[in-house]
Design a protein around this motif. Structure first.
Motif, PDB file in Angstrom:
ATOM      1  N   VAL A 146       0.602  -1.302  -0.041  1.00  0.00           N
ATOM      2  CA  VAL A 146       0.280   0.393  -0.100  1.00  0.00           C
ATOM      3  C   VAL A 146       0.798   1.666  -0.157  1.00  0.00           C
ATOM      4  N   SER A 147       0.621   1.833  -0.850  1.00  0.00           N
ATOM      5  CA  SER A 147       0.960   3.413  -1.114  1.00  0.00           C
ATOM      6  C   SER A 147       0.245   4.432  -1.714  1.00  0.00           C
ATOM      7  N   ILE A 148       1.018   5.545  -0.829  1.00  0.00           N
ATOM      8  CA  ILE A 148       0.172   6.540  -1.543  1.00  0.00           C
ATOM      9  C   ILE A 148       0.625   7.941  -2.236  1.00  0.00           C
ATOM     10  N   ALA A 149       0.008   8.486  -3.237  1.00  0.00           N
ATOM     11  CA  ALA A 149       0.557   9.198  -4.280  1.00  0.00           C
ATOM     12  C   ALA A 149      -0.119  10.298  -3.833  1.00  0.00           C
ATOM     13  N   ALA A 156      -7.719   6.570   9.123  1.00  0.00           N
ATOM     14  CA  ALA A 156      -7.423   5.617   8.335  1.00  0.00           C
ATOM     15  C   ALA A 156      -5.934   5.308   8.179  1.00  0.00           C
ATOM     16  N   VAL A 157      -5.084   4.238   7.976  1.00  0.00           N
ATOM     17  CA  VAL A 157      -4.020   4.245   7.835  1.00  0.00           C
ATOM     18  C   VAL A 157      -3.560   3.308   6.495  1.00  0.00           C
ATOM     19  N   SER A 158      -2.218   2.928   5.612  1.00  0.00           N
ATOM     20  CA  SER A 158      -2.316   2.223   4.853  1.00  0.00           C
ATOM     21  C   SER A 158      -2.543   1.167   5.038  1.00  0.00           C
ATOM     22  N   MET A 159      -2.389   0.238   5.912  1.00  0.00           N
ATOM     23  CA  MET A 159      -2.801  -1.047   5.815  1.00  0.00           C
ATOM     24  C   MET A 159      -4.533  -1.723   5.754  1.00  0.00           C
ATOM     25  N   ASP A 160      -4.935   0.100   6.286  1.00  0.00           N
ATOM     26  CA  ASP A 160      -6.552  -0.382   5.977  1.00  0.00           C
ATOM     27  C   ASP A 160      -7.342  -0.783   4.419  1.00  0.00           C
ATOM     28  N   PHE A 161      -5.997  -0.656   3.139  1.00  0.00           N
ATOM     29  CA  PHE A 161      -6.610  -0.793   1.956  1.00  0.00           C
ATOM     30  C   PHE A 161      -5.799  -2.031   1.487  1.00  0.00           C
ATOM     31  N   VAL A 162      -5.299  -2.477   2.283  1.00  0.00           N
ATOM     32  CA  VAL A 162      -4.295  -3.469   1.574  1.00  0.00           C
ATOM     33  C   VAL A 162      -6.365  -4.646   1.374  1.00  0.00           C
ATOM     34  N   GLY A 163      -5.589  -5.052   0.065  1.00  0.00           N
ATOM     35  CA  GLY A 163      -6.774  -5.908  -0.894  1.00  0.00           C
ATOM     36  C   GLY A 163      -7.613  -5.179  -1.446  1.00  0.00           C
ATOM     37  N   SER A 164      -7.719  -3.417  -1.616  1.00  0.00           N
ATOM     38  CA  SER A 164      -8.605  -2.431  -2.296  1.00  0.00           C
ATOM     39  C   SER A 164      -8.034  -3.155  -3.761  1.00  0.00           C
ATOM     40  N   ARG A 165      -9.598  -2.643  -4.502  1.00  0.00           N
ATOM     41  CA  ARG A 165      -9.412  -3.377  -6.023  1.00  0.00           C
ATOM     42  C   ARG A 165      -9.818  -2.124  -6.480  1.00  0.00           C
ATOM     43  N   HIS A 166      -9.458  -1.301  -5.605  1.00  0.00           N
ATOM     44  CA  HIS A 166      -9.714   0.213  -6.288  1.00  0.00           C
ATOM     45  C   HIS A 166      -8.221   0.601  -7.727  1.00  0.00           C
ATOM     46  N   TRP A 182      -4.857   7.002  -1.333  1.00  0.00           N
ATOM     47  CA  TRP A 182      -4.664   5.294  -1.410  1.00  0.00           C
ATOM     48  C   TRP A 182      -4.294   4.516  -2.884  1.00  0.00           C
ATOM     49  N   TYR A 183      -3.110   3.703  -2.904  1.00  0.00           N
ATOM     50  CA  TYR A 183      -3.469   2.393  -3.158  1.00  0.00           C
ATOM     51  C   TYR A 183      -2.299   0.956  -3.530  1.00  0.00           C
ATOM     52  N   ASP A 184      -2.884  -0.490  -3.170  1.00  0.00           N
ATOM     53  CA  ASP A 184      -2.337  -0.916  -2.814  1.00  0.00           C
ATOM     54  C   ASP A 184      -1.954  -1.374  -4.168  1.00  0.00           C
TER      55      ASP A 184
END
Length: 481
Positions: free
Chosen positions: A376-379, A419-429, A450-452
């Motif tokens: 999970v990264s953030i742009a 919300a923090v990065s690990m909350d978006f593990v598994g995001s399909r967007h 955010w993006y996985d």
């Protein structure tokens, strides 16, 4: 009865309703190739709790929680219709029905909303399309999971083979183990067995041949019964047309690269420019995870406000390209220990925007910092807009884009203040707009996306493959244009 008792009783009632949804969703998927969605999130093969959580998450994008009591009637109505292959969003059906003032029944409204999947309009079920994975690393294994998950009725994409370099003892068992368990994405949902006699992995009934080869020229795929297949190159070893053309062997029809393509190789970001792929194009790229994360929001902002210039700073998780401890690396800084350092590096995402979104004339610059998180990264997208606006206006616009536009599968939206990065593990967007972090001052806007970079990107890859293979089915109700 106490308030707590009332809450528990309500939960148990909703559990019962969600449980009743599961066989309906499964039957529609297996027998009619209908994928049931809830605000762009698939409900296929989901547990009772997952279905309830997805309904609750609707409050993040629709402003209020959605109850299974509201969506069940629409799901039940779908079972009465002669539907063709499609994706049907019962969350959108419920939301649109609530705002409709014509006095239609649920059955009447649903039939009208999905008319494009009925009668003469419906698409006939298509034969399955063979898929081959060349390479079986981080992206390769996640793409494999998605292909197996989406096998459904067997009329879609079929993972037939994986090509890897020759391994040592217990190679097949070890590769199956990496597919079965993942330290970030958890356990595989289903069963996996190894057939060493036939050099195959069997996952949820799907037999996947493991082919050992050190070069594409060594493989004749027709020898394995593979025909007209799409090959997904996860190695990144070849990036231009000449190199990727090596994969066009007997049995392979198209090649899709999971890295930025070079030269004249089209870089495709699903949702933005996938419709530009020519039917006779045999080689294409899905660009990078960061390009997929920033291009859809860039397009959305340019469509509404105009973008005069921009800069993207991606705070990116470390990858296997880096070293666990300090060691030699061809890049200047990437040789330093990935889990111990923030590492300034380059990103090609900014320059790749021009390939995926040529109508955007604004100059976009970019840089990247690799940080000690595994996924999970953030742009951080800083934009100079063509007109002044307000933070509230931008957030309401992006929330609406995530809910109603053709980009709703690419752009998600969260208002969660913690919300923090690990909350978006598994995001399909492809990316998730963080509403709380958004900054707007006149004609300047800063979006935090955010993006996985593993799973979200893999989902974009699958969408591109579905499109070029002809098994990408229409979504109803149709997104607003």
């Amino acid at each position: 009865m106490t308030v707590n008792d009332d809450s528990f009783t309500s939960w148990k009632n909703r559990e019962e309703i969600a449980e009743s949804m599961i066989p309906i969703i499964g039957k529609l998927h297996r027998e009619q190739d209908v994928t049931v969605l809830l605000h762009s999130r698939s409900l296929v093969n989901k547990s009772v709790v997952s279905i309830l959580k997805t309904h609750r998450f609707a409050r993040q994008i629709a402003g209020e929680e959605l109850s299974v009591t509201e969506t069940l009637p629409f799901l039940q109505t779908l079972t009465t219709l002669d539907l063709g292959p499609s994706q049907i969003d019962i969350g959108m059906l419920a939301a649109d029905y609530k705002s409709d003032n014509r006095g239609l029944s649920v059955a009447e409204f649903t039939a009208e909303a999905v008319a494009g999947a009925l009668g003469e309009n419906k698409i006939e079920r298509r034969d399955g399309r063979d898929v081959v994975l060349y390479g079986f690393g981080r992206i390769g294994r996640l793409v494999a999971r998605l292909l197996i998950e989406k096998a459904g009725s067997g009329n879609g994409l079929r993972l037939r083979a994986i090509v890897v370099r020759g391994g040592g003892e217990q190679d097949l068992v070890k590769r199956a183990s990496l597919l079965r368990r993942d330290s970030i994405h958890g356990q595989f949902q289903g069963t996996i067995t190894v057939d060493e006699d036939n050099s195959s992995i069997v996952a949820n009934g799907n037999t996947i041949k493991v082919i050992y080869a050190n070069d594409p020229s060594e493989v004749d795929y027709t020898a394995y019964g593979i025909e007209n297949a799409i090959l997904i190159d996860n190695t990144g070893k070849w990036r231009d047309r000449a190199g990727l053309s090596k994969h066009l062997r007997p049995g392979i029809d198209k090649v899709v690269l999971t890295a930025p393509g070079k030269g004249d190789v089209p870089n495709i970001v699903h949702g933005v420019n996938h419709e530009t792929v020519k039917p006779d194009e045999r080689i294409l790229s899905c660009a990078s995870c960061t390009t997929n994360a920033i291009v859809p929001p860039l397009k959305a902002m340019d469509d509404e406000y105009g973008v005069l210039r921009g800069h993207v700073e991606t705070v990116h998780s470390f990858t296997n390209d880096q070293n666990l401890l300090d060691n030699y690396h061809k890049a200047d800084r990437r040789g330093r220990s990935a889990p111990l350092n923030m590492v300034i590096t380059e990103t090609g995402a900014a320059s790749a925007v021009a390939k995926a979104l040529p109508e955007l004339k604004a100059p976009i610059t970019g840089s990247s910092i690799r940080v000690p998180v595994p996924d999970v990264s953030i742009a951080i997208l800083s934009l100079r807009l063509g007109r002044e606006t307000t933070r509230d206006e931008v957030l309401e616009y992006l929330r609406d884009v995530s809910l109603h536009s053709p980009l709703k599968r690419q752009i998600d939206f969260t208002t969660a203040p913690d919300a923090v990065s690990m909350d978006f593990v598994g995001s399909r967007h492809a990316s998730i707009v963080d509403a709380g972090a958004t900054k707007v001052d006149g004609d300047n806007a800063i979006l935090y996306l955010w993006y996985d970079n593993e799973f979200g990107y893999s989902c974009q890859v699958i969408r591109v493959v579905q499109h070029v293979s002809g098994v990408e089915y229409p979504t109803f109700p149709s997104p607003a244009v």
